[in-house]
Design an enzyme around this catalytic site. Structure first.
Site, short mmCIF file in Angstrom:
data_model
loop_
_atom_site.label_atom_id
_atom_site.label_comp_id
_atom_site.label_asym_id
_atom_site.label_seq_id
_atom_site.Cartn_x
_atom_site.Cartn_y
_atom_site.Cartn_z
N LYS A 253 39.17 42.25 51.35
CA LYS A 253 38.12 41.36 51.82
C LYS A 253 37.49 41.95 53.09
O LYS A 253 38.20 42.41 54.00
CB LYS A 253 38.69 39.97 52.13
N LYS B 143 34.09 34.22 36.77
CA LYS B 143 35.11 33.27 37.22
C LYS B 143 34.96 31.98 36.43
O LYS B 143 33.84 31.47 36.27
CB LYS B 143 34.96 32.98 38.72
#
Length: 327
Positions: free
Chosen positions: A150, A246
């Site tokens: 991240k 997703k």
């Protein structure tokens, strides 16, 4: 016996917390739908996404509004027509898949036309932090073959270099969560190329990603936030090489399977991703993971405690769900 619908919010502590470019969290907050039909029970889990205005309360309200239709026998195909893409539809859709599997005695992947499910290798996520702190976390995970890093924008070049030094043998994918802009884009891209990063997820804000059109892409670029809920993938190919599918954004397994077909038709690579949920949220995604180029279904590995029964992980190897969990 008539169908009953249960809607419940649950919280699971995150081990060590979780930080991305736009937020920090200590708990995963999920909504679970349970459909009961005599001796058959189907479950589905979703994670509300604040970026699209979803909350635990709004998602539970959305589901409650269609509960009578579910009791009357609403199908998955009809669900696509009456409910918008998003977390609420995902929980209901996955519960319907699970219930159908229990009713028919067939596994959900068989109902989807997939003969068998094989184990897959999932990424393991390193939260954004200082370069030194990220390097320390990465060293502890350097045995894993695939790491997802991240990022946060300015200073990401140092983060990328530190992580690569800490995990010289792991494949790296990075996720900027829309945090880059013109001030740091070039230097961060160069750092990714120098570190041999395999994929960069959503480097620019979706409203500004037109800047990617026509760019010479030396590292695979993957759309996440630019694949808006309920929207097609048309037009993404000129800016991206891959899409992150997703279930919470697609609005369930039914819609996600169609998105995989669309991505392949447009010569886009497929990443199957997740929100931060439990094994119940990951289990349906294992179905589309069979066709994915990259798998990021590590949500349960980031929790202090998963639900039971849960998915089986051996290191970064994720095994298909048992029927007791889902499908």
């Amino acid at each position: 016996m008539s169908l009953s619908v249960e809607i419940e919010a649950e919280r699971f502590e995150i081990a060590g917390g979780f930080r991305i470019s736009r937020e920090t969290r200590t708990h995963a907050q999920v909504v679970v739908v349970t459909l009961r039909d005599g001796g058959h029970v189907g479950h589905g889990e979703c994670v509300p996404y604040p970026r699209y205005g979803e909350t635990l309360e709004s998602v539970q309200t959305q589901i409650g509004e269609i509960s009578e239709l579910l009791k009357e026998g609403l199908s998955r195909e009809q669900l696509l027509e009456i409910m918008p893409a998003g977390a609420a539809r995902n929980a209901v859709d996955c519960a319907l898949w699970d219930l159908e599997a229990k009713r028919t005695g067939k596994r959900a992947h068989e109902l989807a036309g997939i003969a068998t499910l094989a184990p897959v290798t999932t990424a393991f996520t390193i939260s954004v932090d200082t370069p030194d702190a990220m390097a320390e976390k990465t060293r502890a995970a350097a045995h894993r073959p695939l790491l997802k890093i991240k990022l946060a924008g300015t200073g990401d070049d140092a983060r990328i270099a530190a992580v690569r030094k800490a995990a010289p043998d792991s494949t790296l994918i990075v996720d900027a969560n829309e945090a880059w802009d013109e001030s740091c884009f070039e230097v961060n891209m160069a750092a990714c190329e120098a570190a041999g990063v395999a994929l960069i997820e959503q480097p620019l804000p979706s409203k500004n990603d037109g800047l990617l059109a026509g760019l010479e892409r030396r590292v695979t670029l993957c759309a996440d936030e630019s694949l808006h809920p309920g929207k097609s993938i048309d037009g993404l190919r000129e800016k991206y090489d891959a899409v992150n599918i997703k279930l919470d954004k697609a609005g369930g397994l039914t819609a996600a399977l169609k998105l995989v077909e669309d991505a392949r038709a447009q010569d886009l690579k497929v990443m199957v991703g997740c929100m931060l949920g439990t094994s119940l949220a990951m289990a349906p995604a294992v179905v589309i993971a069979q066709e994915a180029d990259y798998v990021d279904l590590d949500g349960p590995l980031l929790l202090a405690e998963d639900r039971s029964p849960g998915l089986r992980f051996e290191g970064s190897t994720l095994y298909p769900p048992e029927p007791e969990l889902w499908g």
